[in-house]
Design a protein around this motif. Structure first.
Motif, PDB file in Angstrom:
ATOM      1  N   HIS A 175     -55.479  52.194   9.537  1.00  0.00           N
ATOM      2  CA  HIS A 175     -56.750  52.932   9.523  1.00  0.00           C
ATOM      3  C   HIS A 175     -56.681  54.123   8.571  1.00  0.00           C
ATOM      4  O   HIS A 175     -57.626  54.357   7.791  1.00  0.00           O
ATOM      5  CB  HIS A 175     -57.074  53.410  10.940  1.00  0.00           C
ATOM      6  N   LEU A 176     -55.582  54.870   8.589  1.00  0.00           N
ATOM      7  CA  LEU A 176     -55.461  56.038   7.710  1.00  0.00           C
ATOM      8  C   LEU A 176     -55.366  55.636   6.245  1.00  0.00           C
ATOM      9  O   LEU A 176     -55.906  56.317   5.365  1.00  0.00           O
ATOM     10  CB  LEU A 176     -54.236  56.861   8.116  1.00  0.00           C
ATOM     11  N   VAL A 177     -54.690  54.520   5.968  1.00  0.00           N
ATOM     12  CA  VAL A 177     -54.608  54.034   4.584  1.00  0.00           C
ATOM     13  C   VAL A 177     -55.983  53.610   4.091  1.00  0.00           C
ATOM     14  O   VAL A 177     -56.361  53.885   2.937  1.00  0.00           O
ATOM     15  CB  VAL A 177     -53.599  52.868   4.500  1.00  0.00           C
ATOM     16  N   ALA A 178     -56.771  52.955   4.965  1.00  0.00           N
ATOM     17  CA  ALA A 178     -58.122  52.551   4.573  1.00  0.00           C
ATOM     18  C   ALA A 178     -59.006  53.763   4.298  1.00  0.00           C
ATOM     19  O   ALA A 178     -59.939  53.687   3.482  1.00  0.00           O
ATOM     20  CB  ALA A 178     -58.741  51.677   5.659  1.00  0.00           C
ATOM     21  N   GLN A 179     -58.728  54.888   4.944  1.00  0.00           N
ATOM     22  CA  GLN A 179     -59.494  56.114   4.739  1.00  0.00           C
ATOM     23  C   GLN A 179     -58.906  56.996   3.642  1.00  0.00           C
ATOM     24  O   GLN A 179     -59.370  58.127   3.453  1.00  0.00           O
ATOM     25  CB  GLN A 179     -59.543  56.917   6.050  1.00  0.00           C
ATOM     26  N   ALA A 180     -57.873  56.500   2.953  1.00  0.00           N
ATOM     27  CA  ALA A 180     -57.189  57.256   1.886  1.00  0.00           C
ATOM     28  C   ALA A 180     -56.588  58.561   2.420  1.00  0.00           C
ATOM     29  O   ALA A 180     -56.532  59.570   1.713  1.00  0.00           O
ATOM     30  CB  ALA A 180     -58.130  57.536   0.720  1.00  0.00           C
ATOM     31  N   LYS A 181     -56.112  58.524   3.664  1.00  0.00           N
ATOM     32  CA  LYS A 181     -55.502  59.693   4.291  1.00  0.00           C
ATOM     33  C   LYS A 181     -53.995  59.530   4.487  1.00  0.00           C
ATOM     34  O   LYS A 181     -53.342  60.457   4.980  1.00  0.00           O
ATOM     35  CB  LYS A 181     -56.153  59.953   5.653  1.00  0.00           C
ATOM     36  N   ALA A 182     -53.458  58.382   4.123  1.00  0.00           N
ATOM     37  CA  ALA A 182     -52.025  58.152   4.313  1.00  0.00           C
ATOM     38  C   ALA A 182     -51.539  57.131   3.300  1.00  0.00           C
ATOM     39  O   ALA A 182     -52.317  56.302   2.790  1.00  0.00           O
ATOM     40  CB  ALA A 182     -51.729  57.694   5.734  1.00  0.00           C
ATOM     41  N   ARG A 183     -50.245  57.181   3.017  1.00  0.00           N
ATOM     42  CA  ARG A 183     -49.586  56.232   2.122  1.00  0.00           C
ATOM     43  C   ARG A 183     -48.233  55.847   2.723  1.00  0.00           C
ATOM     44  O   ARG A 183     -47.521  56.699   3.263  1.00  0.00           O
ATOM     45  CB  ARG A 183     -49.363  56.838   0.730  1.00  0.00           C
ATOM     46  N   TYR A 184     -47.933  54.589   2.613  1.00  0.00           N
ATOM     47  CA  TYR A 184     -46.616  54.098   3.042  1.00  0.00           C
ATOM     48  C   TYR A 184     -45.652  54.202   1.874  1.00  0.00           C
ATOM     49  O   TYR A 184     -46.007  53.875   0.727  1.00  0.00           O
ATOM     50  CB  TYR A 184     -46.737  52.645   3.507  1.00  0.00           C
ATOM     51  N   LEU A 185     -44.438  54.678   2.150  1.00  0.00           N
ATOM     52  CA  LEU A 185     -43.421  54.744   1.102  1.00  0.00           C
ATOM     53  C   LEU A 185     -42.081  54.313   1.664  1.00  0.00           C
ATOM     54  O   LEU A 185     -41.801  54.493   2.875  1.00  0.00           O
ATOM     55  CB  LEU A 185     -43.308  56.147   0.499  1.00  0.00           C
ATOM     56  N   SER A 186     -41.296  53.721   0.814  1.00  0.00           N
ATOM     57  CA  SER A 186     -39.977  53.227   1.213  1.00  0.00           C
ATOM     58  C   SER A 186     -39.023  53.356   0.043  1.00  0.00           C
ATOM     59  O   SER A 186     -39.443  53.353  -1.131  1.00  0.00           O
ATOM     60  CB  SER A 186     -40.056  51.767   1.680  1.00  0.00           C
ATOM     61  N   LEU A 187     -37.737  53.463   0.350  1.00  0.00           N
ATOM     62  CA  LEU A 187     -36.702  53.518  -0.679  1.00  0.00           C
ATOM     63  C   LEU A 187     -35.429  52.943  -0.095  1.00  0.00           C
ATOM     64  O   LEU A 187     -35.223  52.941   1.138  1.00  0.00           O
ATOM     65  CB  LEU A 187     -36.471  54.946  -1.172  1.00  0.00           C
ATOM     66  N   SER A 188     -34.581  52.440  -0.966  1.00  0.00           N
ATOM     67  CA  SER A 188     -33.338  51.811  -0.550  1.00  0.00           C
ATOM     68  C   SER A 188     -32.174  52.685  -0.975  1.00  0.00           C
ATOM     69  O   SER A 188     -31.930  52.891  -2.170  1.00  0.00           O
ATOM     70  CB  SER A 188     -33.221  50.411  -1.174  1.00  0.00           C
ATOM     71  N   LYS A 189     -31.480  53.222   0.017  1.00  0.00           N
ATOM     72  CA  LYS A 189     -30.291  54.039  -0.211  1.00  0.00           C
ATOM     73  C   LYS A 189     -29.135  53.465   0.601  1.00  0.00           C
ATOM     74  O   LYS A 189     -28.518  54.121   1.438  1.00  0.00           O
ATOM     75  CB  LYS A 189     -30.540  55.481   0.220  1.00  0.00           C
ATOM     76  N   GLY A 190     -28.865  52.189   0.353  1.00  0.00           N
ATOM     77  CA  GLY A 190     -27.927  51.496   1.216  1.00  0.00           C
ATOM     78  C   GLY A 190     -28.654  50.917   2.407  1.00  0.00           C
ATOM     79  O   GLY A 190     -28.539  49.733   2.711  1.00  0.00           O
ATOM     80  N   ASP A 191     -29.419  51.754   3.101  1.00  0.00           N
ATOM     81  CA  ASP A 191     -30.303  51.315   4.174  1.00  0.00           C
ATOM     82  C   ASP A 191     -31.749  51.456   3.711  1.00  0.00           C
ATOM     83  O   ASP A 191     -32.066  52.272   2.835  1.00  0.00           O
ATOM     84  CB  ASP A 191     -30.086  52.167   5.432  1.00  0.00           C
ATOM     85  N   LEU A 192     -32.613  50.631   4.297  1.00  0.00           N
ATOM     86  CA  LEU A 192     -34.034  50.730   3.991  1.00  0.00           C
ATOM     87  C   LEU A 192     -34.613  51.934   4.722  1.00  0.00           C
ATOM     88  O   LEU A 192     -34.570  52.011   5.951  1.00  0.00           O
ATOM     89  CB  LEU A 192     -34.768  49.461   4.413  1.00  0.00           C
ATOM     90  N   ILE A 193     -35.130  52.870   3.970  1.00  0.00           N
ATOM     91  CA  ILE A 193     -35.712  54.087   4.540  1.00  0.00           C
ATOM     92  C   ILE A 193     -37.229  53.998   4.384  1.00  0.00           C
ATOM     93  O   ILE A 193     -37.743  53.904   3.272  1.00  0.00           O
ATOM     94  CB  ILE A 193     -35.171  55.348   3.842  1.00  0.00           C
TER      95      ILE A 193
END
Length: 443
Positions: A186-204
């Motif tokens: 819901h927040l992504v559809a409202q442009a109020k949130a973004r998902y982010l991820s990065l790999s530093k050995g483990d998926l963060i």
């Protein structure tokens, strides 16, 4: 769990609907809809409001159509026949959505656009039977309330216009992975949130949220670095918790061995205590360093905001052709307003302090009055006893004088009585007379 939920729902319905047990009203509410919408719309509104009310009180925005029939609104095997139509109307009005209708927040923007198009096409093929066959439906109104609640909680902890948190913390705030996925969608559809991820050995995994009315800016490399630091902080805190538990277990074991006289085992546990203490110190030192880096980044962000504000102000001065004197005059007015506000606050604080002192002095006066009343109450019995004894003495004296008068009474020849004048006598004579009278009375 199901029985407790059913009992809770029955209790909520009993409070919300006073005539829930009325047989006539139940028959009218549970029958299937027929005729035009105007004929059954009041009953539809009743069921819609009741579903929202119960779900809000339970703190959920996921509902199961099958559980509505079997647990929430079942009355001795009787389920509302109009429920499929109620859910279908709520779906058409956007108050209920399917789980598959939500945009996947982890997907890319192009994938999200195609998902919205396919969901809009699928809405045309949705039927009441399809809705009833779903495992879970989502109440959009309560989903929005939950998203607003999460943003409010985060805004109380952060003073910036946006923040970055780990997915684990976001799930804890939302109440679970499924709830977090729905809120994030819901927040992504409202442009109020973004998902982010990065790999530093483990998926963060993490989420960047906007805490203001403005839309969320794009994700930068700094956001990924901040997410990595926050993730490291949470891992170190978990490690500290594990070390503390191990330390406490070793301490209890060492004490138990000492009481039983097993010195070798006690020494072994003492070594474990020492190692745990050293590990905790290293972990705490590393945690402090990471937190210091986060504080430096936050300070740099605040400095950047101030610098941007100064640049915007300078640009506005140039565009509006404002002179330096006008700027100084405006700053002077602002300082005067600040000083006036401080004076008002000081006066209010002094007034409140004076009121507190007055109340304390009044309490002291009341305590003194209570002590004085207690002392007076202690003296009153003694005073009354003295008054009673004095009254008794006066009464006995008057009785004695009356007896003396009767004793000295002499009759004249004409049968009339006269009272002679009382002769003066010594105190000894009076005491003798009293003694004789007391002896006569005794006899």
């Amino acid at each position: 769990m199901e029985e407790s939920e059913s009992e809770r729902v029955r209790e909520l319905i009993g409070k919300a609907v006073g005539d829930w047990d009325d047989q006539v009203m139940t028959r009218a509410r549970f029958k299937a809809f027929s005729g035009q919408r105007s004929d059954w719309e009041p009953v539809y509104l009743f069921w819609r409001d009741l579903i929202l009310c119960v779900a809000r009180q339970l703190g959920v925005f996921f509902i199961s159509p099958s559980r509505l029939n079997t647990h929430w609104f079942n009355r001795g095997g009787l389920a509302p026949l109009c429920l499929p139509t109620v859910l279908f109307e709520m779906y058409n009005e956007g108050e209920v959505v399917l789980s598959v209708d939500l945009v996947d927040p982890t997907a890319g923007r192009l994938s999200q656009i195609f998902s919205r198009l396919s969901n809009s096409m699928a809405m045309l093929r949705t039927t009441p039977e399809l809705l009833m066959s779903q495992d879970r439906l989502i109440l959009t109104l309560l989903l929005k309330d939950k998203a607003a609640q999460v943003v409010k909680l985060l805004s109380e902890c952060h003073w910036t216009s946006s923040c970055v948190i780990t997915m684990k913390r976001f799930q804890d705030l939302c109440g679970g992975p499924d709830e977090a996925s729905a809120v994030l969608s819901h927040l992504v559809a409202q442009a109020k949130a973004r998902y982010l991820s990065l790999s530093k050995g483990d998926l963060i995994e993490g989420v960047k949220l906007s805490l203001s009315a403005s839309s969320l800016p794009s994700i930068s490399s700094l956001d990924c670095d901040v997410l990595h630091l926050i993730w490291t902080t949470e891992k170190l805190q978990q490690q500290l918790h594990v070390i503390d538990q191990r330390y406490e277990t070793s301490r209890k074991s060492a004490l138990a061995c000492l009481k039983s006289g097993n010195k070798k085992a006690a020494l072994r546990h003492a070594r474990e205590l020492k190692l745990a203490n050293e590990s905790r110190e290293k972990c705490a030192a590393l945690l402090n360093r990471v937190e210091e880096v986060l504080d430096v980044i936050a300070s740099a962000e605040s400095t950047k905001k101030v610098s941007e504000a100064i640049q915007i102000g300078a640009q506005a001065i140039k565009e509006n052709k404002i002179s330096v004197e006008e700027v100084q005059h405006s700053l002077q007015e602002i300082e005067e307003c600040i000083d006036t506000q401080k004076e008002i606050e000081n006066v209010l604080e002094a007034t409140s302090l004076y009121t507190v002192n007055d109340e304390e002095s009044i309490d002291e006066e009341l305590k003194k009055l209570e002590l004085d009343m207690g002392r007076e109450n202690l003296h009153e019995p003694n005073l009354s006893s003295r008054v009673n004894s004095a009254g008794k003495t006066e009464a006995s004296d008057s009785a004695d004088s009356l007896i003396d008068s009767l004793y000295n009474l002499k009759l004249v020849d004409d049968g009339q009585a006269r009272i002679p004048a009382v002769e003066e006598g010594t105190a000894e004579t009076k005491r003798n007379k009293k003694t004789e009278r007391s002896e006569l009375q005794t006899a």
